[in-house]
Design a protein around this motif. Structure first.
Motif, short mmCIF file in Angstrom:
data_model
loop_
_atom_site.label_atom_id
_atom_site.label_comp_id
_atom_site.label_asym_id
_atom_site.label_seq_id
_atom_site.Cartn_x
_atom_site.Cartn_y
_atom_site.Cartn_z
N SER A 62 0.81 -1.22 0.00
CA SER A 62 0.00 0.00 0.00
C SER A 62 0.84 1.26 0.00
O SER A 62 0.34 2.35 -0.31
CB SER A 62 -0.93 0.00 1.22
OG SER A 62 -1.85 -1.06 1.15
N ALA A 63 2.11 1.13 0.34
CA ALA A 63 3.00 2.30 0.35
C ALA A 63 3.60 2.59 -1.02
O ALA A 63 4.30 3.60 -1.19
CB ALA A 63 4.12 2.07 1.37
N LEU A 64 3.34 1.73 -2.00
CA LEU A 64 3.93 1.89 -3.33
C LEU A 64 2.98 2.59 -4.30
O LEU A 64 1.77 2.37 -4.25
CB LEU A 64 4.28 0.52 -3.92
CG LEU A 64 5.30 -0.33 -3.16
CD1 LEU A 64 5.46 -1.69 -3.85
CD2 LEU A 64 6.64 0.38 -3.06
N PRO A 65 3.53 3.44 -5.19
CA PRO A 65 2.69 3.98 -6.27
C PRO A 65 2.28 2.87 -7.22
O PRO A 65 2.97 1.85 -7.34
CB PRO A 65 3.60 5.01 -6.95
CG PRO A 65 4.98 4.58 -6.61
CD PRO A 65 4.91 3.92 -5.26
N LEU A 66 1.15 3.07 -7.88
CA LEU A 66 0.59 2.06 -8.77
C LEU A 66 0.29 2.69 -10.13
O LEU A 66 -0.30 3.76 -10.21
CB LEU A 66 -0.72 1.51 -8.17
CG LEU A 66 -1.65 0.72 -9.09
CD1 LEU A 66 -1.00 -0.60 -9.52
CD2 LEU A 66 -2.99 0.49 -8.41
N ILE A 67 0.71 2.00 -11.19
CA ILE A 67 0.35 2.40 -12.55
C ILE A 67 -0.64 1.39 -13.10
O ILE A 67 -0.38 0.18 -13.09
CB ILE A 67 1.58 2.49 -13.47
CG1 ILE A 67 2.42 3.72 -13.12
CG2 ILE A 67 1.17 2.54 -14.95
CD1 ILE A 67 3.69 3.85 -13.93
N ILE A 68 -1.78 1.89 -13.57
CA ILE A 68 -2.78 1.04 -14.22
C ILE A 68 -2.74 1.34 -15.72
O ILE A 68 -2.89 2.48 -16.14
CB ILE A 68 -4.19 1.31 -13.65
CG1 ILE A 68 -4.19 1.05 -12.14
CG2 ILE A 68 -5.22 0.42 -14.35
CD1 ILE A 68 -5.42 1.57 -11.44
N VAL A 69 -2.52 0.29 -16.50
CA VAL A 69 -2.34 0.41 -17.94
C VAL A 69 -3.59 -0.10 -18.65
O VAL A 69 -3.96 -1.26 -18.47
CB VAL A 69 -1.10 -0.39 -18.42
CG1 VAL A 69 -0.89 -0.21 -19.92
CG2 VAL A 69 0.14 0.03 -17.64
N PRO A 70 -4.24 0.71 -19.47
CA PRO A 70 -5.42 0.23 -20.20
C PRO A 70 -5.04 -0.75 -21.31
O PRO A 70 -3.86 -1.09 -21.49
CB PRO A 70 -6.03 1.52 -20.77
CG PRO A 70 -4.88 2.45 -20.88
CD PRO A 70 -3.95 2.11 -19.75
N ASP A 71 -6.03 -1.18 -22.08
CA ASP A 71 -5.83 -2.16 -23.15
C ASP A 71 -4.64 -1.78 -24.03
O ASP A 71 -4.54 -0.65 -24.50
CB ASP A 71 -7.07 -2.23 -24.03
CG ASP A 71 -8.35 -2.39 -23.22
OD1 ASP A 71 -8.46 -1.82 -22.13
OD2 ASP A 71 -9.26 -3.08 -23.71
N LEU A 72 -3.77 -2.75 -24.31
CA LEU A 72 -2.56 -2.48 -25.09
C LEU A 72 -2.74 -2.72 -26.59
O LEU A 72 -2.27 -1.95 -27.41
CB LEU A 72 -1.40 -3.33 -24.55
CG LEU A 72 -0.82 -2.81 -23.23
CD1 LEU A 72 -0.02 -3.89 -22.53
CD2 LEU A 72 0.02 -1.58 -23.45
N HIS A 73 -3.38 -3.80 -26.98
CA HIS A 73 -3.70 -4.08 -28.38
C HIS A 73 -2.51 -3.88 -29.34
O HIS A 73 -2.59 -3.10 -30.29
CB HIS A 73 -4.88 -3.22 -28.84
CG HIS A 73 -6.19 -3.67 -28.25
ND1 HIS A 73 -6.70 -4.94 -28.44
CD2 HIS A 73 -7.09 -3.02 -27.46
CE1 HIS A 73 -7.86 -5.05 -27.79
NE2 HIS A 73 -8.11 -3.90 -27.18
N GLY A 74 -1.43 -4.59 -29.07
CA GLY A 74 -0.29 -4.56 -29.97
C GLY A 74 0.57 -3.31 -29.90
O GLY A 74 1.49 -3.16 -30.70
N ARG A 75 0.31 -2.43 -28.96
CA ARG A 75 1.04 -1.15 -28.88
C ARG A 75 2.30 -1.29 -28.02
O ARG A 75 2.35 -0.85 -26.88
CB ARG A 75 0.12 -0.05 -28.35
CG ARG A 75 -1.04 0.29 -29.28
CD ARG A 75 -1.87 1.44 -28.75
NE ARG A 75 -2.59 1.10 -27.54
CZ ARG A 75 -3.19 2.00 -26.74
NH1 ARG A 75 -3.10 3.29 -27.03
NH2 ARG A 75 -3.86 1.60 -25.67
N GLY A 76 3.33 -1.87 -28.61
CA GLY A 76 4.57 -2.06 -27.88
C GLY A 76 5.24 -0.75 -27.51
O GLY A 76 5.86 -0.63 -26.44
N LYS A 77 5.14 0.25 -28.37
CA LYS A 77 5.73 1.56 -28.08
C LYS A 77 5.10 2.17 -26.83
O LYS A 77 5.78 2.82 -26.03
CB LYS A 77 5.56 2.50 -29.26
CG LYS A 77 6.09 3.91 -29.00
CD LYS A 77 5.84 4.84 -30.17
CE LYS A 77 6.24 6.28 -29.84
NZ LYS A 77 5.43 6.86 -28.73
N PHE A 78 3.81 1.96 -26.66
CA PHE A 78 3.10 2.44 -25.47
C PHE A 78 3.76 1.88 -24.21
O PHE A 78 4.04 2.62 -23.26
CB PHE A 78 1.64 2.03 -25.57
CG PHE A 78 0.74 2.49 -24.46
CD1 PHE A 78 1.12 3.47 -23.56
CD2 PHE A 78 -0.53 1.93 -24.32
CE1 PHE A 78 0.27 3.89 -22.53
CE2 PHE A 78 -1.39 2.35 -23.31
CZ PHE A 78 -0.98 3.32 -22.41
#
Length: 339
Positions: A62-78
């Motif tokens: 709970s002390a860590l920041p969290l990144i939530i990533v939406p659908d990627l759909h082949g977007r490796g650069k993302f």
């Protein structure tokens, strides 16, 4: 850090599809990481296997920041741009290597969807003529498999801090097993589900095809953090914590209800119900539920009395950045990372 970024970048920049041996090795490593996840954050099901829930509500996580990533759909650069994003003087990849951040992707690795609409149409004309490994399809699969390689590499390297949930596009066999695995045959612009399956079978073999399917079915379907819950789609129905953990039990429909829900199709109150199931009473007060699945026109869409935030805009490279001890503000904390 430089070495792993170089490896990830090599997948993205490669003009060739991955070798059978290389892809198989990555799949075996990724599957091993999923099956061996620690019971402390991925509770085991009734058979002693890694269950459908990730639980990071403990004090340390709970002390860590969290990144939530939406659908990627082949977007490796993302994905590369996310890892290069800087927070408090460090890149996300540096934070990941130091176990100072959590990343949760909502799923959907394959299918470029609208971004590749014209390419899909070209590939389909070849496909119906019996040419399953045609040039437009190779271009599509180059994106999909390079992203898959990145995800497998990150999962193997940072098993407890990098996570991806099962989405509705994680059905490489294009099978109809809704009750057990939440899988429904997929098609949108043409016959994408069968086209991907046939391509992998013909370019590689049944082993690669089934190893990808095995990886997909080993993915969790829901994640709980201190002040938020994440799944691929809005929860369609009421489920208990135990049902989510035992998501592979035939007839539960848990996976389907967390991956295929159309907008405005969820039973009202499902978000609040899952907060009660997965979060402590104190942490429910300022909690949000995050998902992707269906595209949004702007940065986000709200439902379920503002507690549900949908963040999948396929035209934008954006993430939800959830900071510890800070109430999430979608206007400020949904951030574009594209360079």
């Amino acid at each position: 850090m430089t070495q792993i970024r170089t490896i990830l970048r090599s997948y993205l920049d490669s003009p060739e599809l991955p070798s059978h041996e290389g892809l198989l090795s990555l799949l075996e490593s990724g599957i091993s990481s999923l099956e061996g996840e620690n019971n402390s954050y991925r509770p085991h099901d009734s058979e002693g296997k890694a269950g459908g829930l990730l639980d990071f509500t403990d004090e340390k996580s709970s002390a860590l920041p969290l990144i939530i990533v939406p659908d990627l759909h082949g977007r490796g650069k993302f994905l590369i741009d996310i890892l290069d994003f800087e927070f408090q003087g460090k890149t996300v990849l540096e934070l990941l290597q130091n176990s100072e951040i959590l990343i949760c992707c909502v799923g959907d690795i394959f299918h470029s969807e609208n971004r590749g609409r014209e390419r899909w149409k070209e590939a389909y004309l070849e496909y119906i003529g019996g040419n399953y490994v045609n040039e437009p399809m190779k271009a599509e699969m180059l994106e999909n498999l390079s992203l898959l390689q990145m995800i497998l590499t990150l999962k193997s390297a940072f098993a407890s801090h990098f996570h991806i949930l099962k989405g509705n596009h994680e059905n490489v066999l294009n099978e109809d097993k809704r009750a057990q695995f939440g899988n429904v045959p997929f098609r949108k612009f043409c016959d994408e589900g069968n086209m991907v399956s046939r391509f992998l079978q013909h370019f590689y073999d049944d082993l690669i095809l089934h190893e990808i399917s095995y990886f997909e079915k080993a993915l969790p379907v829901c994640a709980a953090f201190k002040n938020c819950v994440v799944s691929h789609a809005e929860p369609a129905a009421f489920f208990t914590r135990k049902q989510i953990i035992n998501y592979h039990e035939t007839g539960s429909f848990v996976t389907f209800a967390l991956t295929w829900t159309a907008n405005d199709a969820a039973r009202e109150g499902t978000v609040e119900h899952l907060f009660n199931e997965l979060l402590s009473e104190n942490n429910r007060k300022n909690a949000f539920y995050f998902a992707g699945h269906r595209p949004v026109l702007e940065k986000y869409a709200l439902r379920q009395n503002g507690m549900f935030i949908q963040i999948h805009n396929p035209e934008i490279e954006q993430i939800a950045f959830v900071l510890p001890d800070t109430k999430f503000n979608p206007e400020n904390n949904i951030i574009e990372v594209e360079k």
